[in-house]
Design an enzyme around this catalytic site. Structure first.
Site, mmCIF file in Angstrom:
data_model
loop_
_atom_site.group_PDB
_atom_site.id
_atom_site.type_symbol
_atom_site.label_atom_id
_atom_site.label_comp_id
_atom_site.label_asym_id
_atom_site.label_seq_id
_atom_site.Cartn_x
_atom_site.Cartn_y
_atom_site.Cartn_z
ATOM 1 C CE LYS A 1 16.293 -2.482 3.296
ATOM 2 N NZ LYS A 1 15.125 -1.608 3.484
ATOM 3 C CB SER B 1 12.768 -2.373 0.355
ATOM 4 O OG SER B 1 13.137 -1.584 1.475
ATOM 5 C CB SER C 1 11.031 -0.800 3.679
ATOM 6 O OG SER C 1 10.747 -0.630 2.320
HETATM 7 N N1 GLN Z 1 7.434 0.066 -0.575
HETATM 8 C C1 GLN Z 1 7.762 1.447 -0.467
HETATM 9 C C2 GLN Z 1 8.476 1.914 -1.705
HETATM 10 O O1 GLN Z 1 8.614 1.159 -2.589
HETATM 11 C C3 GLN Z 1 8.551 1.699 0.760
HETATM 12 C C4 GLN Z 1 10.005 1.525 0.620
HETATM 13 C C5 GLN Z 1 10.736 1.713 1.881
HETATM 14 O O2 GLN Z 1 10.156 1.929 2.930
HETATM 15 N N2 GLN Z 1 12.051 1.703 1.766
HETATM 16 O O3 GLN Z 1 8.879 3.032 -1.802
#
Ligand code: GLN
Length: 482
Positions: A82, A157, A181
């Site tokens: 990532k 994400s 994410s």
């Molecule tokens: N979707 C969640 C957020 O927007 C989780 C993000 C993540 O785990 N980095 O915060």
């Protein structure tokens, strides 16, 4: 390498199988990497999983080849990372304009461990800016598409990392999970995604989003592969004082066998859960019963507050962590008439809308006058949640829920409605708040418009008990259990 593509099916290839084939000499690390590079060339212009494919893959492959056959299952395995993880000398931007051209000055501990084990890094993958989002639409560099239906999101994400594995553009990949994410995009892309116990893998070299919530974890095609990567990355690190020593996640003889699985029925009644997701979930419950497990209804009295608590604590930490990006120390810089205007222009233009929204929310809940009302209260409820889970894990070995309330949604469907987007995280954020490990595994599909959209099942276990997730996950998917 057409010959290789005929010989081995990238679709069904796992780390374990590739390892065995490399050791037998069926193909070389170069062959294997070339097969993925060819696939990337063919398909990634449609999917956009990668922000960059590294130009030294073959050089890495030659180094890795020397390690093949020396006992490490990761020698020669092509992995994508990532874009919020540091690999020395390579660009890392967290998919943000503010880090345009930023070159990593050192290598993240987790990545160093994999490199020492012989892994090859193919490239860096797309993500929501600074890991904020559930669809990879918040990237400054374009959206990643779901390989199962290009009109839909891959999740977020870590959408690029999930799509890369699902589309056979990498054998495995790394993501980070602050509130879901890894698990949510794994669910939407039909693969395995593991969020390990907080502190089990070092965060050194991972760009911070919510420091009390963040953790690195793998995306793989099998649970056994997730276990291999977890074991290679875990452990105490002098560069991250929150890391824990780990005998951790390994089944020992004293560990009682997994027998009882809890289901928080009261939390699965609300509206907003897709009927087919619930159907797939009930089928999973039945499958565990058929495998001989006892299923028990459990109460998690405060779980309904998880999302609210997360969306107070996480932006508070985001606003603090992102204050280091001031247009002076890193990346994007816009000159104003004085230093204050420099900051305002650099940050105002460098950060996308979601990053700015969360910085504002976080600054608000941390401001004097609101600190007690929001931030402190959220932390108090976080403690209650920890107690709930401690109690529950006194009665059951694991807890299951759907990973996401619905399959992958259409690109553009939720971008203008942040609250709808935040609801994607309803089942995943709790594990980060309490620090427990959780895994998403494929558990069904929903057919829409002739496309089969994957559905994921989430399994949670007690602190340091990744072994329970591996055990249940393998049995569920019919993988060999050692
Ligand atoms: N979707 C969640 C957020 O927007 C989780 C993000 C993540 O785990 N980095 O915060």
């Amino acid at each position: 390498m057409a010959a290789l593509n005929n010989m081995i099916d990238l679709k069904t290839l796992t780390i374990q199988k590739a390892h065995e084939a490399l050791v037998r000499g069926d193909f070389t690390v170069r062959d294997l990497c070339q097969a993925y590079l060819d696939e990337i060339k063919k398909r990634d212009s449609d999917i956009h999983a990668y922000l960059e494919v590294y130009d030294d893959v073959m050089k890495q492959a030659d180094e890795a080849q020397k390690k093949v056959g020396k006992g490490n299952p990761l020698a020669g395995i092509p992995i994508a990372i990532k874009d919020n993880m540091l690999l020395e000398g390579k660009i890392a931007t967290s998919a943000s304009k503010i880090l345009t051209g930023y070159v990593a000055p050192y290598t993240a501990t987790a990545i160093k461990k994999l490199r020492d084990a012989g892994a090859v890094f193919i490239g860096r993958t797309n993500m929501d800016e600074f890991a904020m989002g559930s669809s990879t639409e918040n990237s400054a560099y374009g959206v990643t598409k779901n390989p199962h239906d290009l009109s839909r999101v891959a999740g977020g994400s870590s959408g690029g990392s999930a799509a890369a594995v699902a589309a056979n553009l990498a054998l495995a990949s790394l993501g980070s999970d602050t509130g879901g994410s890894i698990r949510q995009p794994a669910s939407h892309c039909g693969i395995v995604g593991l969020k390990p116990t907080y502190g089990s893998i070092s965060r050194h070299g991972l760009m911070a989003m919510g420091s009390s919530l963040d953790i690195i974890g793998p995306f793989t095609k099998s649970v056994s592969d997730a276990e291999i990567l977890f074991n290679a990355m875990k452990g105490k690190d002098r560069y991250d004082s929150t890391t824990i020593d780990t005998e951790h996640g390994t089944q020992t003889t004293e560990h009682r066998k997994v027998k009882v699985i809890g289901v928080p029925r009261h939390f699965l009644k609300g509206e907003g859960i897709d009927a087919d997701v619930m159907k797939a979930f009930e089928a999973s419950v039945q499958k565990f019963k058929d495998l001989g497990y006892e299923i028990k209804d459990i109460e998690l009295p405060n779980i309904e507050y998880s999302l609210a608590v997360y969306y107070v604590i996480m932006p508070a930490e985001v606003s603090t962590n992102l204050s280091r990006f001031d247009g002076v120390k890193y990346g994007y810089h816009k000159e104003g008439k004085d230093l204050l205007e420099d900051y305002m222009l650099s940050r105002g233009e460098g950060f996308g809308a979601e990053a700015r929204r969360r910085i504002m929310l976080g600054s608000y809940v941390l401001s004097s006058g609101y600190y007690d009302a929001y931030y402190n209260k959220a932390n108090a409820v976080r403690e209650l949640l920890k107690n709930d889970f401690e109690k529950a894990f006194g009665k059951v070995d694991a807890i299951i829920t759907p990973t996401s309330p619905a399959p992958a949604f259409k690109i553009g469907e939720k971008v203008s409605d942040p609250v709808a987007m935040y609801l994607e995280d309803i089942f995943t954020v709790t594990a980060n708040l309490v620090g427990n490990p959780a895994i998403s595994i494929p558990a069904g599909e929903k057919e829409i418009g002739g496309k089969k959209l994957p559905i994921g099942l989430q399994i949670l276990s007690n602190h340091g008990r990744e072994d329970v997730l591996f055990d249940l996950g393998k049995k569920f998917l019919g993988e060999k259990v050692k």
